[in-house]
Design a protein around this motif. Structure first.
Motif, PDB file in Angstrom:
ATOM      1  N   ALA A  84       1.552  71.292  69.688  1.00 53.39           N
ATOM      2  CA  ALA A  84       2.688  71.012  70.565  1.00 53.39           C
ATOM      3  C   ALA A  84       3.990  71.520  69.959  1.00 53.39           C
ATOM      4  O   ALA A  84       4.098  71.782  68.754  1.00 53.39           O
ATOM      5  CB  ALA A  84       2.785  69.503  70.816  1.00 53.39           C
ATOM      6  N   ASP A  85       5.006  71.633  70.816  1.00 56.47           N
ATOM      7  CA  ASP A  85       6.324  72.107  70.381  1.00 56.47           C
ATOM      8  C   ASP A  85       6.990  71.115  69.423  1.00 56.47           C
ATOM      9  O   ASP A  85       7.757  71.512  68.551  1.00 56.47           O
ATOM     10  CB  ASP A  85       7.244  72.298  71.593  1.00 56.47           C
ATOM     11  CG  ASP A  85       6.650  73.226  72.631  1.00 56.47           C
ATOM     12  OD1 ASP A  85       6.027  74.226  72.241  1.00 56.47           O
ATOM     13  OD2 ASP A  85       6.813  72.936  73.839  1.00 56.47           O
ATOM     14  N   TRP A  86       6.693  69.826  69.619  1.00 58.37           N
ATOM     15  CA  TRP A  86       7.328  68.775  68.835  1.00 58.37           C
ATOM     16  C   TRP A  86       6.268  67.843  68.273  1.00 58.37           C
ATOM     17  O   TRP A  86       5.194  67.680  68.850  1.00 58.37           O
ATOM     18  CB  TRP A  86       8.318  67.969  69.692  1.00 58.37           C
ATOM     19  CG  TRP A  86       9.475  68.803  70.147  1.00 58.37           C
ATOM     20  CD1 TRP A  86       9.499  69.658  71.224  1.00 58.37           C
ATOM     21  CD2 TRP A  86      10.753  68.904  69.543  1.00 58.37           C
ATOM     22  NE1 TRP A  86      10.715  70.266  71.323  1.00 58.37           N
ATOM     23  CE2 TRP A  86      11.515  69.830  70.302  1.00 58.37           C
ATOM     24  CE3 TRP A  86      11.349  68.304  68.438  1.00 58.37           C
ATOM     25  CZ2 TRP A  86      12.830  70.146  69.987  1.00 58.37           C
ATOM     26  CZ3 TRP A  86      12.663  68.622  68.121  1.00 58.37           C
ATOM     27  CH2 TRP A  86      13.388  69.542  68.890  1.00 58.37           C
ATOM     28  N   ILE A  87       6.593  67.223  67.152  1.00 54.63           N
ATOM     29  CA  ILE A  87       5.674  66.306  66.483  1.00 54.63           C
ATOM     30  C   ILE A  87       6.398  64.983  66.264  1.00 54.63           C
ATOM     31  O   ILE A  87       7.491  64.943  65.688  1.00 54.63           O
ATOM     32  CB  ILE A  87       5.212  66.875  65.122  1.00 54.63           C
ATOM     33  CG1 ILE A  87       4.429  68.172  65.334  1.00 54.63           C
ATOM     34  CG2 ILE A  87       4.361  65.859  64.374  1.00 54.63           C
ATOM     35  CD1 ILE A  87       4.168  68.941  64.050  1.00 54.63           C
ATOM     36  N   LEU A  88       5.794  63.919  66.749  1.00 56.46           N
ATOM     37  CA  LEU A  88       6.367  62.585  66.589  1.00 56.46           C
ATOM     38  C   LEU A  88       5.515  61.789  65.594  1.00 56.46           C
ATOM     39  O   LEU A  88       4.339  61.532  65.830  1.00 56.46           O
ATOM     40  CB  LEU A  88       6.414  61.849  67.931  1.00 56.46           C
ATOM     41  CG  LEU A  88       6.900  60.396  67.899  1.00 56.46           C
ATOM     42  CD1 LEU A  88       8.320  60.289  67.337  1.00 56.46           C
ATOM     43  CD2 LEU A  88       6.834  59.778  69.300  1.00 56.46           C
ATOM     44  N   PHE A  89       6.132  61.428  64.473  1.00 57.22           N
ATOM     45  CA  PHE A  89       5.458  60.585  63.492  1.00 57.22           C
ATOM     46  C   PHE A  89       5.757  59.118  63.808  1.00 57.22           C
ATOM     47  O   PHE A  89       6.920  58.738  63.952  1.00 57.22           O
ATOM     48  CB  PHE A  89       5.950  60.897  62.074  1.00 57.22           C
ATOM     49  CG  PHE A  89       5.628  62.285  61.603  1.00 57.22           C
ATOM     50  CD1 PHE A  89       4.322  62.697  61.417  1.00 57.22           C
ATOM     51  CD2 PHE A  89       6.657  63.190  61.352  1.00 57.22           C
ATOM     52  CE1 PHE A  89       4.027  63.979  60.980  1.00 57.22           C
ATOM     53  CE2 PHE A  89       6.371  64.472  60.908  1.00 57.22           C
ATOM     54  CZ  PHE A  89       5.053  64.873  60.727  1.00 57.22           C
ATOM     55  N   LEU A  90       4.701  58.323  63.895  1.00 57.57           N
ATOM     56  CA  LEU A  90       4.846  56.891  64.112  1.00 57.57           C
ATOM     57  C   LEU A  90       3.960  56.138  63.126  1.00 57.57           C
ATOM     58  O   LEU A  90       2.863  56.596  62.798  1.00 57.57           O
ATOM     59  CB  LEU A  90       4.442  56.504  65.544  1.00 57.57           C
ATOM     60  CG  LEU A  90       5.301  57.039  66.696  1.00 57.57           C
ATOM     61  CD1 LEU A  90       4.696  56.621  68.032  1.00 57.57           C
ATOM     62  CD2 LEU A  90       6.743  56.555  66.588  1.00 57.57           C
ATOM     63  N   ASP A 113      17.412  72.946  70.470  1.00 58.12           N
ATOM     64  CA  ASP A 113      17.404  73.693  69.210  1.00 58.12           C
ATOM     65  C   ASP A 113      17.511  72.776  67.983  1.00 58.12           C
ATOM     66  O   ASP A 113      17.669  73.265  66.855  1.00 58.12           O
ATOM     67  CB  ASP A 113      18.564  74.692  69.186  1.00 58.12           C
ATOM     68  CG  ASP A 113      18.427  75.745  70.288  1.00 58.12           C
ATOM     69  OD1 ASP A 113      17.287  76.152  70.569  1.00 58.12           O
ATOM     70  OD2 ASP A 113      19.457  76.145  70.861  1.00 58.12           O
ATOM     71  N   ALA A 114      17.422  71.487  68.183  1.00 58.48           N
ATOM     72  CA  ALA A 114      17.520  70.552  67.060  1.00 58.48           C
ATOM     73  C   ALA A 114      16.323  70.710  66.131  1.00 58.48           C
ATOM     74  O   ALA A 114      15.218  71.043  66.565  1.00 58.48           O
ATOM     75  CB  ALA A 114      17.596  69.118  67.567  1.00 58.48           C
ATOM     76  N   THR A 115      16.567  70.466  64.848  1.00 60.45           N
ATOM     77  CA  THR A 115      15.466  70.480  63.878  1.00 60.45           C
ATOM     78  C   THR A 115      14.596  69.251  64.055  1.00 60.45           C
ATOM     79  O   THR A 115      13.370  69.311  63.930  1.00 60.45           O
ATOM     80  CB  THR A 115      16.029  70.509  62.445  1.00 60.45           C
ATOM     81  OG1 THR A 115      16.912  71.627  62.313  1.00 60.45           O
ATOM     82  CG2 THR A 115      14.907  70.633  61.420  1.00 60.45           C
ATOM     83  N   GLY A 116      15.217  68.137  64.342  1.00 59.20           N
ATOM     84  CA  GLY A 116      14.470  66.907  64.537  1.00 59.20           C
ATOM     85  C   GLY A 116      15.405  65.759  64.862  1.00 59.20           C
ATOM     86  O   GLY A 116      16.634  65.899  64.821  1.00 59.20           O
ATOM     87  N   PHE A 117      14.804  64.617  65.200  1.00 60.02           N
ATOM     88  CA  PHE A 117      15.568  63.430  65.576  1.00 60.02           C
ATOM     89  C   PHE A 117      15.079  62.228  64.765  1.00 60.02           C
ATOM     90  O   PHE A 117      13.880  61.952  64.710  1.00 60.02           O
ATOM     91  CB  PHE A 117      15.403  63.136  67.067  1.00 60.02           C
ATOM     92  CG  PHE A 117      15.905  64.240  67.967  1.00 60.02           C
ATOM     93  CD1 PHE A 117      17.239  64.313  68.325  1.00 60.02           C
ATOM     94  CD2 PHE A 117      15.031  65.207  68.431  1.00 60.02           C
ATOM     95  CE1 PHE A 117      17.701  65.332  69.146  1.00 60.02           C
ATOM     96  CE2 PHE A 117      15.480  66.233  69.251  1.00 60.02           C
ATOM     97  CZ  PHE A 117      16.815  66.307  69.610  1.00 60.02           C
ATOM     98  N   ILE A 118      16.037  61.519  64.172  1.00 61.46           N
ATOM     99  CA  ILE A 118      15.720  60.318  63.404  1.00 61.46           C
ATOM    100  C   ILE A 118      15.793  59.121  64.329  1.00 61.46           C
ATOM    101  O   ILE A 118      16.857  58.791  64.857  1.00 61.46           O
ATOM    102  CB  ILE A 118      16.711  60.119  62.242  1.00 61.46           C
ATOM    103  CG1 ILE A 118      16.789  61.371  61.374  1.00 61.46           C
ATOM    104  CG2 ILE A 118      16.318  58.908  61.405  1.00 61.46           C
ATOM    105  CD1 ILE A 118      17.879  61.311  60.322  1.00 61.46           C
ATOM    106  N   THR A 157       9.184  58.105  58.275  1.00 64.88           N
ATOM    107  CA  THR A 157       8.092  58.594  59.125  1.00 64.88           C
ATOM    108  C   THR A 157       7.568  57.508  60.052  1.00 64.88           C
ATOM    109  O   THR A 157       6.674  57.776  60.861  1.00 64.88           O
ATOM    110  CB  THR A 157       6.929  59.135  58.271  1.00 64.88           C
ATOM    111  OG1 THR A 157       6.640  58.201  57.228  1.00 64.88           O
ATOM    112  CG2 THR A 157       7.272  60.484  57.671  1.00 64.88           C
ATOM    113  N   ALA A 158       8.122  56.310  59.949  1.00 67.70           N
ATOM    114  CA  ALA A 158       7.745  55.255  60.889  1.00 67.70           C
ATOM    115  C   ALA A 158       8.134  55.621  62.313  1.00 67.70           C
ATOM    116  O   ALA A 158       7.509  55.151  63.278  1.00 67.70           O
ATOM    117  CB  ALA A 158       8.398  53.938  60.489  1.00 67.70           C
TER     118      ALA A 158
END
Length: 372
Positions: A84-90, A113-118, A157-158
């Motif tokens: 996928a385009d994005w990876i969500l760590f939970l 274009d963000a690197t990621g979201f906290i 990574t939660a």
């Protein structure tokens, strides 16, 4: 609206249905392709029927490790299994709002274009002196960083969404202890460096609740493990390291070595070193109390005791992590948690350090006048 895709990676040892089922049943936003990768890091796990019914090997996949490999290897397995385009760590033990994915999908549409979201990770209100001490200690401040900073160098990574394009071929390092600690910071720093040191955007609206570990029971294994991981971070990320005054376990260890040597060479010096040893413990108690007051901890003796023990557990982990690898240069070596590169390799002052070392000077003066 262009369709986007998110891989949700959840490493788990317990596979507790009460937590996993709400994660697997989150509302799916429109024009978003969702795939789950639950990595069971326990080959002997018994999968609850309710979870097994949802696993279809299409958009919800359950991967069971043949051996206990640790969170880092498990997350890498999840990354490599998806596209996928994005990876969500939970995390596998968080409580999530039903619209969590919708919040992240909206952020992707607004900032593609963000690197990621906290994401924000809330802890429950303190239920006793021990959990209050965890709050006051600052050890879990990274959980709430999305609420306090518009952007930051890393997150927990939660609850963290990251661009697959941004991570490229970077993966969680296997160099860290399998039990966890430090490998997540290392990963996010390497991805950040790969993207011209662009910080990750904070997204406090993507909030989850993390229950107290072990129902809030007193436990010092976690800070000890974090300390070990921190010793690896300092060794493997020299750009973010500095040297500080020796911490209490380091000082106590060197003092005990000096006592042994003095006992062999000059037995008459033993009372002096015994006083020094006792003084170190008293000074640490006083300095920790000053720090707690500065952090506005409630004036309860039990909170101060737990604060002291949490700090000592963490610092002992740092010491053990270095000694176990024969890293004598690790004495006094620290990793800069705010991830600023240090031009000066010796740390700035603080009320905690000033208190400690003023008291050390007074102790040294007293011992000199007492035993000369």
């Amino acid at each position: 609206m262009a369709a986007t895709s998110i891989d949700i990676i959840i490493p788990s040892y317990r596979l507790e249905a009460q937590y996993l089922l709400p994660l697997l049943q989150l509302q799916r936003p429109a024009a978003t392709i969702i795939h789950y990768y639950v990595i069971a890091d326990n080959p002997a796990v018994v999968v609850a029927p309710a979870i097994q019914q949802l696993v279809n090997n299409d958009d919800i996949k359950l991967l069971i490790n043949e051996h206990n490999l640790g969170a880092a290897v498990s997350r890498n397995k999840g990354i490599d299994s998806g596209q996928a385009d994005w990876i969500l760590f939970l995390d596998d033990d968080i409580i999530v709002p039903p619209n969590l994915l919708e919040t992240y999908a909206a952020a992707i549409q607004q900032y593609p274009d963000a690197t990621g979201f906290i994401g924000l990770v809330n802890l429950p209100p303190a239920q006793d002196a021990f959990t209050r001490a965890i709050q006051v200690s600052g050890s879990m401040d990274i959980f709430s960083i999305a609420q306090r900073k518009p952007a930051y160098a890393w997150g927990a990574t939660a609850n963290f969404l990251i661009s697959r394009n941004a991570i490229s071929d970077i993966r969680f390092s296997h160099a860290y202890p399998k039990a966890g600690g430090g490998e997540d910071v290392d990963f996010f720093l390497k991805v950040r460096a790969h993207n011209q040191y662009k910080d990750y955007q904070s997204l406090p609206a993507a909030a989850v609740l993390h229950p107290w570990w072990n129902q809030g029971r007193v436990n010092y294994k976690r800070p000890f493990r974090y300390g070990i991981g921190n010793s690896y971070l300092a060794a493997l990320n020299p750009a973010y390291t500095y040297y500080d005054w020796l911490n209490t376990p380091e000082t106590l260890l060197l003092t005990m070595v000096a006592i042994i040597i003095a006992g062999l060479l000059q037995p008459t010096a033993l009372p002096l070193f015994a006083c020094l040893l006792a003084g170190i413990v008293v000074i640490e108690c006083i300095a920790t109390t000053v720090q707690a007051i500065k952090r506005r901890a409630p004036l309860q003796p039990a909170v101060y005791v737990y604060l002291l023990l949490l700090r000592l557990s963490y610092e002992t982990g740092v010491l053990w992590g270095n000694l176990a690898r024969g890293r004598i240069k690790g004495f006094g070596e620290r990793f800069n948690d705010n991830c600023r590169m240090n031009k000066l390799k010796f740390y700035r002052t603080s009320s905690y350090r000033i208190t400690k070392w003023v008291l050390y000077l007074l102790l040294t003066w007293w011992l000199f006048t007492k035993f000369r």
